[in-house]
Design a protein around this motif. Sequence first.
Motif, PDB file in Angstrom:
ATOM      1  N   GLY A  11       0.823  -1.218   0.000  1.00 50.40           N
ATOM      2  CA  GLY A  11       0.000   0.000   0.000  1.00 50.40           C
ATOM      3  C   GLY A  11       0.845   1.251   0.000  1.00 50.40           C
ATOM      4  O   GLY A  11       1.632   1.478   0.912  1.00 50.40           O
TER       5      GLY A  11
ATOM      6  N   GLY B  91      -0.134   4.526   0.202  1.00 51.57           N
ATOM      7  CA  GLY B  91      -0.765   5.758   0.670  1.00 51.57           C
ATOM      8  C   GLY B  91       0.255   6.478   1.542  1.00 51.57           C
ATOM      9  O   GLY B  91       1.424   6.068   1.634  1.00 51.57           O
TER      10      GLY B  91
ATOM     11  N   GLY C 197       1.873   3.901   4.051  1.00 53.05           N
ATOM     12  CA  GLY C 197       2.802   2.916   3.486  1.00 53.05           C
ATOM     13  C   GLY C 197       4.063   3.559   2.939  1.00 53.05           C
ATOM     14  O   GLY C 197       5.175   3.045   3.134  1.00 53.05           O
TER      15      GLY C 197
ATOM     16  N   LYS D  75      -1.412  -1.098  -5.730  1.00 54.59           N
ATOM     17  CA  LYS D  75      -2.402  -1.569  -6.707  1.00 54.59           C
ATOM     18  C   LYS D  75      -2.517  -0.630  -7.916  1.00 54.59           C
ATOM     19  O   LYS D  75      -2.622  -1.065  -9.051  1.00 54.59           O
TER      20      LYS D  75
ATOM     21  N   ASN E 134      -8.113  13.822   1.121  1.00 50.38           N
ATOM     22  CA  ASN E 134      -8.453  14.390   2.436  1.00 50.38           C
ATOM     23  C   ASN E 134      -8.417  15.920   2.423  1.00 50.38           C
ATOM     24  O   ASN E 134      -8.154  16.538   1.399  1.00 50.38           O
TER      25      ASN E 134
ATOM     26  N   VAL F 274      -5.180  18.661   6.279  1.00 51.42           N
ATOM     27  CA  VAL F 274      -4.855  19.250   7.580  1.00 51.42           C
ATOM     28  C   VAL F 274      -3.843  18.367   8.318  1.00 51.42           C
ATOM     29  O   VAL F 274      -4.056  17.154   8.432  1.00 51.42           O
TER      30      VAL F 274
ATOM     31  N   ALA G 103      -1.679  -6.020  -7.184  1.00 48.81           N
ATOM     32  CA  ALA G 103      -2.679  -6.051  -6.102  1.00 48.81           C
ATOM     33  C   ALA G 103      -2.467  -7.271  -5.218  1.00 48.81           C
ATOM     34  O   ALA G 103      -2.525  -8.419  -5.687  1.00 48.81           O
ATOM     35  N   ALA G 104      -2.221  -7.016  -3.945  1.00 47.45           N
ATOM     36  CA  ALA G 104      -2.043  -8.116  -2.985  1.00 47.45           C
ATOM     37  C   ALA G 104      -3.374  -8.823  -2.766  1.00 47.45           C
ATOM     38  O   ALA G 104      -4.427  -8.184  -2.660  1.00 47.45           O
TER      39      ALA G 104
ATOM     40  N   GLY H 218      -4.339   0.899   4.397  1.00 46.39           N
ATOM     41  CA  GLY H 218      -5.424   1.793   4.786  1.00 46.39           C
ATOM     42  C   GLY H 218      -6.716   1.009   4.953  1.00 46.39           C
ATOM     43  O   GLY H 218      -6.745  -0.029   5.641  1.00 46.39           O
TER      44      GLY H 218
ATOM     45  N   TRP I 158      -8.168  -1.046   3.185  1.00 49.95           N
ATOM     46  CA  TRP I 158      -8.154  -2.418   2.652  1.00 49.95           C
ATOM     47  C   TRP I 158      -7.369  -3.369   3.558  1.00 49.95           C
ATOM     48  O   TRP I 158      -7.238  -4.548   3.266  1.00 49.95           O
TER      49      TRP I 158
ATOM     50  N   ARG J 149     -12.385   6.448   1.996  1.00 48.61           N
ATOM     51  CA  ARG J 149     -12.767   5.661   3.184  1.00 48.61           C
ATOM     52  C   ARG J 149     -11.700   5.820   4.257  1.00 48.61           C
ATOM     53  O   ARG J 149     -10.560   5.379   4.062  1.00 48.61           O
ATOM     54  N   ARG J 150     -12.075   6.423   5.369  1.00 45.63           N
ATOM     55  CA  ARG J 150     -11.110   6.568   6.475  1.00 45.63           C
ATOM     56  C   ARG J 150     -10.965   5.205   7.149  1.00 45.63           C
ATOM     57  O   ARG J 150     -11.957   4.614   7.573  1.00 45.63           O
TER      58      ARG J 150
ATOM     59  N   HIS K  19      -9.284   9.594  10.870  1.00 40.95           N
ATOM     60  CA  HIS K  19      -9.412  10.960  10.335  1.00 40.95           C
ATOM     61  C   HIS K  19      -8.076  11.694  10.257  1.00 40.95           C
ATOM     62  O   HIS K  19      -8.030  12.840   9.821  1.00 40.95           O
TER      63      HIS K  19
HETATM   64  C1  LIG Z   1     -13.064  13.268   3.425  1.00 44.67           C
HETATM   65  C2  LIG Z   1     -11.801  12.963   4.185  1.00 44.67           C
HETATM   66  C3  LIG Z   1     -11.075  13.998   4.761  1.00 44.67           C
HETATM   67  C4  LIG Z   1      -9.918  13.732   5.484  1.00 44.67           C
HETATM   68  N1  LIG Z   1      -9.162  14.780   5.977  1.00 44.67           N
HETATM   69  C5  LIG Z   1      -7.997  14.537   6.621  1.00 44.67           C
HETATM   70  C6  LIG Z   1      -7.146  15.602   7.038  1.00 44.67           C
HETATM   71  O1  LIG Z   1      -7.430  16.776   6.804  1.00 44.67           O
HETATM   72  N2  LIG Z   1      -6.006  15.296   7.702  1.00 44.67           N
HETATM   73  C7  LIG Z   1      -5.625  14.003   7.948  1.00 44.67           C
HETATM   74  O2  LIG Z   1      -4.607  13.793   8.584  1.00 44.67           O
HETATM   75  N3  LIG Z   1      -6.372  12.962   7.504  1.00 44.67           N
HETATM   76  C8  LIG Z   1      -7.538  13.198   6.850  1.00 44.67           C
HETATM   77  N4  LIG Z   1      -8.309  12.154   6.390  1.00 44.67           N
HETATM   78  C9  LIG Z   1      -7.873  10.783   6.695  1.00 44.67           C
HETATM   79  C10 LIG Z   1      -6.680  10.353   5.827  1.00 44.67           C
HETATM   80  O3  LIG Z   1      -6.915  10.682   4.486  1.00 44.67           O
HETATM   81  C11 LIG Z   1      -6.461   8.859   5.979  1.00 44.67           C
HETATM   82  O4  LIG Z   1      -6.340   8.513   7.345  1.00 44.67           O
HETATM   83  C12 LIG Z   1      -5.156   8.437   5.288  1.00 44.67           C
HETATM   84  O5  LIG Z   1      -5.128   8.891   3.967  1.00 44.67           O
HETATM   85  C13 LIG Z   1      -4.980   6.929   5.317  1.00 44.67           C
HETATM   86  O6  LIG Z   1      -3.787   6.664   4.625  1.00 44.67           O
HETATM   87  P1  LIG Z   1      -3.374   5.186   4.281  1.00 44.67           P
HETATM   88  O7  LIG Z   1      -2.029   5.244   3.648  1.00 44.67           O
HETATM   89  O8  LIG Z   1      -3.554   4.346   5.497  1.00 44.67           O
HETATM   90  O9  LIG Z   1      -4.500   4.701   3.239  1.00 44.67           O
HETATM   91  P2  LIG Z   1      -4.626   4.984   1.666  1.00 44.67           P
HETATM   92  O10 LIG Z   1      -4.210   6.364   1.352  1.00 44.67           O
HETATM   93  O11 LIG Z   1      -5.984   4.561   1.247  1.00 44.67           O
HETATM   94  O12 LIG Z   1      -3.549   4.021   1.050  1.00 44.67           O
HETATM   95  C14 LIG Z   1      -3.782   2.636   0.882  1.00 44.67           C
HETATM   96  C15 LIG Z   1      -3.139   2.243  -0.438  1.00 44.67           C
HETATM   97  O13 LIG Z   1      -3.252   0.835  -0.605  1.00 44.67           O
HETATM   98  C16 LIG Z   1      -3.505   0.580  -1.970  1.00 44.67           C
HETATM   99  N5  LIG Z   1      -4.124  -0.746  -2.084  1.00 44.67           N
HETATM  100  C17 LIG Z   1      -5.385  -1.112  -1.732  1.00 44.67           C
HETATM  101  N6  LIG Z   1      -5.578  -2.413  -1.923  1.00 44.67           N
HETATM  102  C18 LIG Z   1      -4.406  -2.904  -2.390  1.00 44.67           C
HETATM  103  C19 LIG Z   1      -3.955  -4.196  -2.734  1.00 44.67           C
HETATM  104  N7  LIG Z   1      -4.769  -5.263  -2.645  1.00 44.67           N
HETATM  105  N8  LIG Z   1      -2.671  -4.359  -3.150  1.00 44.67           N
HETATM  106  C20 LIG Z   1      -1.833  -3.292  -3.238  1.00 44.67           C
HETATM  107  N9  LIG Z   1      -2.211  -2.039  -2.920  1.00 44.67           N
HETATM  108  C21 LIG Z   1      -3.478  -1.850  -2.498  1.00 44.67           C
HETATM  109  C22 LIG Z   1      -4.428   1.691  -2.396  1.00 44.67           C
HETATM  110  O14 LIG Z   1      -4.437   1.843  -3.808  1.00 44.67           O
HETATM  111  C23 LIG Z   1      -3.824   2.872  -1.642  1.00 44.67           C
HETATM  112  O15 LIG Z   1      -2.870   3.552  -2.423  1.00 44.67           O
HETATM  113  C24 LIG Z   1      -9.474  12.392   5.651  1.00 44.67           C
HETATM  114  C25 LIG Z   1     -10.180  11.351   5.047  1.00 44.67           C
HETATM  115  C26 LIG Z   1     -11.330  11.627   4.310  1.00 44.67           C
HETATM  116  C27 LIG Z   1     -12.056  10.494   3.646  1.00 44.67           C
END
Ligand SMILES: Cc1cc2nc3c(=O)[nH]c(=O)nc-3n(C[C@H](O)[C@H](O)[C@H](O)COP(=O)(O)OP(=O)(O)OC[C@H]3O[C@@H](n4cnc5c(N)ncnc54)[C@H](O)[C@@H]3O)c2cc1C
Length: 419
Positions: free
Chosen positions: A14, A16, A19, A38, A49, A52, A226-227, A257, A259, A356-357, A384
Motif C-alpha cells: 500500500g 498511501g 505505506g 495496486k 483528504n 490538515v 494487487a495483494a 489503509g 483495505w 474511506r477513512r 481521520h
Molecule cells: C473526506 C476525508 C477527509 C480527510 N481529511 C484529513 C485531514 O485533513 N487530515 C488528515 O490527517 N487525515 C484526513 N483524512 C484521513 C486520511 O486521508 C487517511 O487517514 C489516510 O489517507 C490513510 O492513509 P493510508 O495510507 O492508510 O490509506 P490509503 O491512502 O488509502 O492508502 C492505501 C493504499 O493501498 C492501496 N491498495 C489497496 N488495496 C491494495 C492491494 N490489494 N494491493 C496493493 N495495494 C493496495 C491503495 O491503492 C492505496 O494507495 C481524511 C479522510 C477523508 C475520507
Amino acid sequence: MTGEEQTGTAIVLGAGMVGISCAIHLRKRGWDVTLLEKTKPGAETSYGNAGVLSRGSVLPMSYPGMVFDIPKILTGGTDAVRFDFSALTRVFGWAPSFLKNGTKARNRALSVGLSALVEHCVQEHEALMEEAGATSHLSKRGWIKVYRSEASFEKTAFEREMLDHYGVRYAVLDPKDLAELEPNLEPIYAKGLHILDTASVDDPGALCAAYAALFEKLGGKIEIGAAKAVGEAGDSATVQLDDGRALAAEHIVVALGPWSGGLLESAGANLPAFEERGYHRHYRAEGNATLNRPINDVDGSFVLAPMAAGIRLTCGVEIASFDHPKTPKQLEAVLPKARQAFPLGDTTEDEPWLGRRPSLPDSLPAIGKAPKHDRVWTCFGHHHIGLTTGPISGRLLAEMMSGEETIIDPAPYNPSRFA
Ligand SMILES: Cc1cc2nc3c(=O)[nH]c(=O)nc-3n(C[C@H](O)[C@H](O)[C@H](O)COP(=O)(O)OP(=O)(O)OC[C@H]3O[C@@H](n4cnc5c(N)ncnc54)[C@H](O)[C@@H]3O)c2cc1C
C-alpha cells in the motif's frame, strides 16, 4: 539503539501516506524495500483528504454523549454522520466497542496515544518535505474551527482542557479576530478556535507522489500489483498477488489503509477494522476571494480547505458498506451552508470524490506485529488523521522492525490489543 538492530528485506503493501512513510523510514535504516501498490502512489484516501496536519487531534472520534446522538444519526437528523442500511450487519459488530470509548475517562486514556502521534506530526512531515523538495506544499497558519453560536462553542470545554493538558497552542477568536484572519469568510460565526500548531498542505496527492519519488531516490523499489493474501512460514513472509505472482521477503508490512482488515484476515489476523466513508468536491472561489487556511464549520459539518485545485469542500462520515455506490447526500446537504460561509462559485469536477477513512474502535492505529505473527506487521487504522500521522507512524514502525529505541512508546498501538 538497543544493540540488536536489524535490517533485511521487506515488502510494504500500500502506497498511501502511511505505506510510503513506512517504506522511506525502513529504507533509511538500510532495509531492502519493495513498495507494492495496486494503482499509483497516493491516489486513494491519502489523495482526497482535507490536507490538515492536525496537531490538535488528541481526542478519539467517539465523544462523550455520542450515544445520545444515535437516534438522530439513524433517522438522518444530522449531516455529521449519515447511516446507510447497507452497513447494518457490520455496524452491529463494531459500534458497541466504538461507543464504549465515548466517555471522558476513556477519551483521556486514549488521548495519551493520540497526543504522542500528533505531537511530532509537523516536524516529521517537514523533515520529509525538505528531503523530497516538497516544502512548497506546506502552510503553517493553523486551521480554524468555527461555531455558529456561543452555546456551540461552549461545548468545546473538554477539548480545550485536553489541548491545554498537552500544550497544544490555540487562540479563541471573536468575530472581529475571525474577520482579520479570514476577510472573505461571511460574518455568520459567533466564535472560532484557531489551532495554531496545526499546519496544512495544498495538494495531499502531490505530497504523496513527492514522498514516493524520495523513496525511489533512496534506492527503494515500487512494484505495481494487487495483494490478495499474505502469510509467513519459516524465515520468510509471502504475498500472493491477483495476477498469480508471489513475492517473498523476510518481513511484510500491511499498510493498505481501508483495505488492510480484509487482507489481514487472509493471514488469520482479524482486527476490528471499519471504514468511515467521506466525500470531497472542488469549487472555484468567486471573484478574488481567498481562504488563508482550512476552516472547519463544526455546526455545519463541513471543512473548506484551500487547495492547488480550488476550494475543497469535505463532509462528515458516511457509514455504508465498503463498495456501496457513491451517495454524496451529505455533500449536497452541506453545500448551501458552505455557500453561506464563503463565496463558492462553480464546481470544477464532474462528480464528487469518495474515500474511506480506515478506522479502529479506539481511534488508535495498529502499529506493530500482526496478531499471531512474527514477520507480518501492520501500520493502518489512522482514521481521520492519517495524512497527519503517516510519517511519525512510519518512523515508529521502522524503528520497531529495526530493533531501535523508539521515538514514542509503541504500546498504545499494539495490534494485539483487541485480542
Ligand atoms: C473526506 C476525508 C477527509 C480527510 N481529511 C484529513 C485531514 O485533513 N487530515 C488528515 O490527517 N487525515 C484526513 N483524512 C484521513 C486520511 O486521508 C487517511 O487517514 C489516510 O489517507 C490513510 O492513509 P493510508 O495510507 O492508510 O490509506 P490509503 O491512502 O488509502 O492508502 C492505501 C493504499 O493501498 C492501496 N491498495 C489497496 N488495496 C491494495 C492491494 N490489494 N494491493 C496493493 N495495494 C493496495 C491503495 O491503492 C492505496 O494507495 C481524511 C479522510 C477523508 C475520507
